[in-house]
Design a protein around this motif. Structure first.
Motif, PDB file in Angstrom:
ATOM      1  N   LEU A  94      -6.189  12.828 -19.620  1.00  0.00           N
ATOM      2  CA  LEU A  94      -4.794  12.541 -20.048  1.00  0.00           C
ATOM      3  C   LEU A  94      -3.631  13.114 -19.417  1.00  0.00           C
ATOM      4  CD1 LEU A  94      -2.861  11.498 -22.654  1.00  0.00           C
ATOM      5  CD2 LEU A  94      -3.578  13.515 -23.581  1.00  0.00           C
ATOM      6  N   PHE A  95      -3.945  14.438 -18.909  1.00  0.00           N
ATOM      7  CA  PHE A  95      -2.762  14.988 -17.972  1.00  0.00           C
ATOM      8  C   PHE A  95      -2.715  14.198 -16.772  1.00  0.00           C
ATOM      9  CE2 PHE A  95      -1.695  17.830 -14.601  1.00  0.00           C
ATOM     10  CZ  PHE A  95      -0.490  18.463 -14.939  1.00  0.00           C
ATOM     11  N   ALA A  96      -3.844  13.803 -15.997  1.00  0.00           N
ATOM     12  CA  ALA A  96      -3.555  13.190 -14.887  1.00  0.00           C
ATOM     13  C   ALA A  96      -2.899  11.911 -14.809  1.00  0.00           C
ATOM     14  CB  ALA A  96      -5.101  13.078 -14.136  1.00  0.00           C
ATOM     15  N   VAL A  97      -3.686  11.184 -15.802  1.00  0.00           N
ATOM     16  CA  VAL A  97      -2.800   9.941 -15.939  1.00  0.00           C
ATOM     17  C   VAL A  97      -1.300   9.790 -16.382  1.00  0.00           C
ATOM     18  CG1 VAL A  97      -2.860   7.615 -17.322  1.00  0.00           C
ATOM     19  CG2 VAL A  97      -5.127   8.778 -16.603  1.00  0.00           C
ATOM     20  N   ALA A  98      -0.910  10.574 -17.259  1.00  0.00           N
ATOM     21  CA  ALA A  98       0.273  10.588 -17.562  1.00  0.00           C
ATOM     22  C   ALA A  98       1.223  11.226 -16.714  1.00  0.00           C
ATOM     23  CB  ALA A  98       0.426  11.652 -18.842  1.00  0.00           C
ATOM     24  N   ALA A  99       0.770  12.263 -16.230  1.00  0.00           N
ATOM     25  CA  ALA A  99       1.700  12.903 -14.987  1.00  0.00           C
ATOM     26  C   ALA A  99       1.856  12.018 -13.880  1.00  0.00           C
ATOM     27  CB  ALA A  99       1.221  14.146 -14.779  1.00  0.00           C
ATOM     28  N   THR A 100       0.729  11.346 -13.326  1.00  0.00           N
ATOM     29  CA  THR A 100       0.638  10.542 -12.066  1.00  0.00           C
ATOM     30  C   THR A 100       1.776   9.307 -12.201  1.00  0.00           C
ATOM     31  OG1 THR A 100      -1.492  11.441 -11.772  1.00  0.00           O
ATOM     32  CG2 THR A 100      -0.575   9.332 -10.526  1.00  0.00           C
ATOM     33  N   ALA A 101       1.350   8.787 -13.777  1.00  0.00           N
ATOM     34  CA  ALA A 101       1.975   7.331 -13.962  1.00  0.00           C
ATOM     35  C   ALA A 101       3.836   7.771 -13.995  1.00  0.00           C
ATOM     36  CB  ALA A 101       1.741   7.160 -15.373  1.00  0.00           C
ATOM     37  N   LEU A 102       4.193   8.858 -14.699  1.00  0.00           N
ATOM     38  CA  LEU A 102       5.462   9.263 -14.967  1.00  0.00           C
ATOM     39  C   LEU A 102       6.067   9.713 -13.598  1.00  0.00           C
ATOM     40  CD1 LEU A 102       5.505  11.350 -18.266  1.00  0.00           C
ATOM     41  CD2 LEU A 102       6.500   8.991 -17.788  1.00  0.00           C
ATOM     42  N   GLU A 103       5.400  10.596 -12.725  1.00  0.00           N
ATOM     43  CA  GLU A 103       5.804  10.717 -11.410  1.00  0.00           C
ATOM     44  C   GLU A 103       6.084   9.778 -10.403  1.00  0.00           C
ATOM     45  OE1 GLU A 103       3.396  15.012 -11.757  1.00  0.00           O
ATOM     46  OE2 GLU A 103       2.933  13.650 -10.056  1.00  0.00           O
ATOM     47  N   THR A 104       5.060   8.776 -10.534  1.00  0.00           N
ATOM     48  CA  THR A 104       5.377   7.631  -9.865  1.00  0.00           C
ATOM     49  C   THR A 104       6.586   6.713 -10.107  1.00  0.00           C
ATOM     50  OG1 THR A 104       2.907   7.370  -9.457  1.00  0.00           O
ATOM     51  CG2 THR A 104       4.175   5.451  -8.921  1.00  0.00           C
ATOM     52  N   VAL A 105       6.625   6.443 -11.325  1.00  0.00           N
ATOM     53  CA  VAL A 105       7.897   5.568 -11.939  1.00  0.00           C
ATOM     54  C   VAL A 105       9.123   6.359 -11.518  1.00  0.00           C
ATOM     55  CG1 VAL A 105       9.067   4.737 -13.766  1.00  0.00           C
ATOM     56  CG2 VAL A 105       6.645   4.576 -13.393  1.00  0.00           C
ATOM     57  N   ILE A 106       9.428   7.607 -12.004  1.00  0.00           N
ATOM     58  CA  ILE A 106      10.416   8.315 -11.602  1.00  0.00           C
ATOM     59  C   ILE A 106      10.672   8.422  -9.985  1.00  0.00           C
ATOM     60  CG2 ILE A 106      11.822  10.518 -11.754  1.00  0.00           C
ATOM     61  CD1 ILE A 106      10.272  10.757 -14.389  1.00  0.00           C
ATOM     62  N   GLY A 107       9.750   8.716  -9.318  1.00  0.00           N
ATOM     63  CA  GLY A 107       9.722   8.780  -7.794  1.00  0.00           C
ATOM     64  C   GLY A 107      10.347   7.613  -7.210  1.00  0.00           C
ATOM     65  N   VAL A 108       9.727   6.556  -7.643  1.00  0.00           N
ATOM     66  CA  VAL A 108      10.189   5.004  -7.150  1.00  0.00           C
ATOM     67  C   VAL A 108      11.835   4.877  -7.459  1.00  0.00           C
ATOM     68  CG1 VAL A 108      10.146   2.462  -7.212  1.00  0.00           C
ATOM     69  CG2 VAL A 108       7.955   3.990  -7.098  1.00  0.00           C
ATOM     70  N   ILE A 109      12.145   5.170  -8.711  1.00  0.00           N
ATOM     71  CA  ILE A 109      13.639   4.949  -8.766  1.00  0.00           C
ATOM     72  C   ILE A 109      14.449   5.942  -8.142  1.00  0.00           C
ATOM     73  CG2 ILE A 109      15.184   5.413 -11.083  1.00  0.00           C
ATOM     74  CD1 ILE A 109      12.747   4.473 -12.858  1.00  0.00           C
ATOM     75  N   ILE A 110      14.068   7.185  -7.775  1.00  0.00           N
ATOM     76  CA  ILE A 110      14.697   8.128  -7.262  1.00  0.00           C
ATOM     77  C   ILE A 110      14.903   7.545  -5.763  1.00  0.00           C
ATOM     78  CG2 ILE A 110      14.826  10.103  -6.250  1.00  0.00           C
ATOM     79  CD1 ILE A 110      13.592  11.601  -8.864  1.00  0.00           C
ATOM     80  N   ALA A 111      13.653   6.935  -5.159  1.00  0.00           N
ATOM     81  CA  ALA A 111      13.829   6.614  -3.663  1.00  0.00           C
ATOM     82  C   ALA A 111      14.667   5.171  -3.635  1.00  0.00           C
ATOM     83  CB  ALA A 111      12.212   5.889  -3.345  1.00  0.00           C
ATOM     84  N   LEU A 112      14.812   4.378  -4.628  1.00  0.00           N
ATOM     85  CA  LEU A 112      15.558   3.182  -4.621  1.00  0.00           C
ATOM     86  C   LEU A 112      16.925   3.870  -4.652  1.00  0.00           C
ATOM     87  CD1 LEU A 112      13.655   0.931  -6.848  1.00  0.00           C
ATOM     88  CD2 LEU A 112      13.842   0.651  -4.533  1.00  0.00           C
ATOM     89  N   LEU A 113      17.484   4.754  -5.333  1.00  0.00           N
ATOM     90  CA  LEU A 113      18.836   5.214  -5.598  1.00  0.00           C
ATOM     91  C   LEU A 113      19.177   5.871  -4.154  1.00  0.00           C
ATOM     92  CD1 LEU A 113      18.580   6.843  -9.139  1.00  0.00           C
ATOM     93  CD2 LEU A 113      19.857   4.641  -8.459  1.00  0.00           C
ATOM     94  N   LEU A 114      18.063   6.766  -3.754  1.00  0.00           N
ATOM     95  CA  LEU A 114      18.678   7.379  -2.439  1.00  0.00           C
ATOM     96  C   LEU A 114      18.669   6.548  -1.263  1.00  0.00           C
ATOM     97  CD1 LEU A 114      16.356  10.676  -2.805  1.00  0.00           C
ATOM     98  CD2 LEU A 114      18.584  10.312  -3.026  1.00  0.00           C
ATOM     99  N   ASN A 115      17.853   5.280  -1.296  1.00  0.00           N
ATOM    100  CA  ASN A 115      18.153   4.206  -0.293  1.00  0.00           C
ATOM    101  C   ASN A 115      19.560   3.766  -0.150  1.00  0.00           C
ATOM    102  OD1 ASN A 115      16.865   2.777   1.771  1.00  0.00           O
ATOM    103  ND2 ASN A 115      17.073   0.973   0.397  1.00  0.00           N
ATOM    104  N   ARG A 116      20.232   3.763  -1.208  1.00  0.00           N
ATOM    105  CA  ARG A 116      21.772   3.403  -0.933  1.00  0.00           C
ATOM    106  C   ARG A 116      22.571   4.396  -0.244  1.00  0.00           C
ATOM    107  NH1 ARG A 116      23.058  -0.756  -4.688  1.00  0.00           N
ATOM    108  NH2 ARG A 116      21.463  -1.514  -5.737  1.00  0.00           N
ATOM    109  N   SER A 117      23.041   4.202   0.885  1.00  0.00           N
ATOM    110  CA  SER A 117      23.845   5.218   1.510  1.00  0.00           C
ATOM    111  C   SER A 117      25.024   5.636   0.669  1.00  0.00           C
ATOM    112  CB  SER A 117      24.146   4.668   2.696  1.00  0.00           C
ATOM    113  OG  SER A 117      22.842   4.440   3.874  1.00  0.00           O
ATOM    114  N   SER A 118      25.186   7.012   0.419  1.00  0.00           N
ATOM    115  CA  SER A 118      26.319   7.436   0.009  1.00  0.00           C
ATOM    116  C   SER A 118      26.368   9.215   0.274  1.00  0.00           C
ATOM    117  CB  SER A 118      26.284   7.243  -1.529  1.00  0.00           C
ATOM    118  OG  SER A 118      25.427   7.784  -2.230  1.00  0.00           O
ATOM    119  N   LEU A 119      27.490   9.828   0.212  1.00  0.00           N
ATOM    120  CA  LEU A 119      27.323  11.199   0.342  1.00  0.00           C
ATOM    121  C   LEU A 119      26.588  11.916  -0.708  1.00  0.00           C
ATOM    122  CD1 LEU A 119      28.642  13.644   1.909  1.00  0.00           C
ATOM    123  CD2 LEU A 119      30.560  13.454   0.281  1.00  0.00           C
TER     124      LEU A 119
END
Length: 314
Positions: A94-119
């Motif tokens: 339960l810990f491995a599935v939940a933590a991995t899924a949430l980290e993946t979704v949040i990490g992809v969202i953060i990566a998409l936001l950081l890909n937009r060039s801004s200060l």
């Protein structure tokens, strides 16, 4: 003008060497073996403890029994018929599935936001790596202070009062997942961001000219191409979460009760606390089997995704 001719039976004259000195044959033959010494040392350092642990699983070695004898599969029978073991398996998965899924979704969202060039994005990109620079044990100590009901900062921020206990039986596992997300989501974000920035720009420029919206380009172009990077992040995080120990032990030591008792903590309790080395080794061997099977499956999925992204899938 006279010239001197070299007699035909005279020894050949030595010429000055302009290149590096010739390496003796024995050094050339020895070089591959010398280069392989570190790898051999690492393999021995890994396989020797593993072999000792595997041998312990068929013995009854414990502090109260310093002269162990062969017991066959008795340790496996004892562990597999223990309800606490299966509770640990459930908590671990339960810990491995939940933590991995949430980290993946949040990490992809953060990566998409950081890909937009801004200060702000460039500043946040530098700050993002800070949790990865903190040892999980230290992060566990920090979060344990923040979780404290009396003087912890989280209860004051969210207005929960001194009665809400983040590490209670009902909330402990969720708190463990929250801490793991805070520590390791930057790893996923950085890996996916590197994949996004390595993509060719031509397909996106052509789609933009054709009037495609952002969501269409993400779903049809970007996501299939960065899917191998996402799978690499999932493999690393899921394997690590299956054998998590450090920050969970610092926060709860597997409690309250068995609410956060993972397989690693179960092995620690049997091996170190109860000093039943054979039973603890059995826990670890079963965990290794789970991790090995899961890794083989995920690596196979990754290979198919890479072939699909490269257009070479048969």
């Amino acid at each position: 003008m006279t010239t001197t001719e070299t007699p035909p039976d005279a020894p050949p004259q030595r010429t000055a060497r302009t290149g590096p000195p010739e390496v003796p044959d024995w050094r050339r033959k020895l070089r591959p073996y010398l280069l392989s010494v570190p790898a051999v040392a690492i393999i021995i350092g890994i396989l020797y403890p593993f072999a000792i642990g595997a041998i312990y699983t068929v013995l009854n070695y414990a502090a109260v029994n310093p002269n162990p004898r062969f017991v066959g599969l008795a340790n496996f029978e004892s562990v597999l018929t223990d309800t606490k073991f299966w509770g640990s398996v459930g908590v671990t998965l339960l810990f491995a599935v939940a933590a991995t899924a949430l980290e993946t979704v949040i990490g992809v969202i953060i990566a998409l936001l950081l890909n937009r060039s801004s200060l702000i994005g460039r500043i946040f990109e530098k700050v993002l790596i800070l949790p990865l620079m903190i040892a999980p044990v230290i992060a566990g100590v920090i979060w344990k202070l923040m979780f404290n009901p009396q003087f912890g900062v989280l209860n004051h921020i969210f207005g929960l009062g001194a009665t809400f206990d983040w590490l209670s039986r009902q909330n402990a596992l969720l708190s463990m997942i929250l801490v793991d997300i805070w520590i390791f989501t930057p790893f996923v974000a950085i890996l996916v961001l590197a994949g996004i920035r390595s993509l060719p720009k031509e397909p996106f420029e052509a789609s933009d000219v054709d009037g495609a919206n952002w969501f269409y380009m993400f779903r049809r172009l970007m996501l299939p191409m960065i899917w191998p990077y996402i799978l690499v992040a999932v493999i690393f995080r899921f394997m690590d979460n299956l054998k998590v120990f450090d920050h969970i032990y610092v926060l709860t030591a597997g409690g309250p009760g068995v609410a956060t008792r993972t397989l690693q903590i179960g092995a620690f309790e049997d091996s170190i606390t109860n000093m039943d080395y054979s039973r603890g080794s059995t826990y670890m061997l079963i965990l290794w089997i789970i991790v090995f099977i899961t890794a083989r499956y995920l690596v196979g999925v990754l290979g198919k995704a890479q072939a699909r992204a490269a257009g070479t899938e048969g």
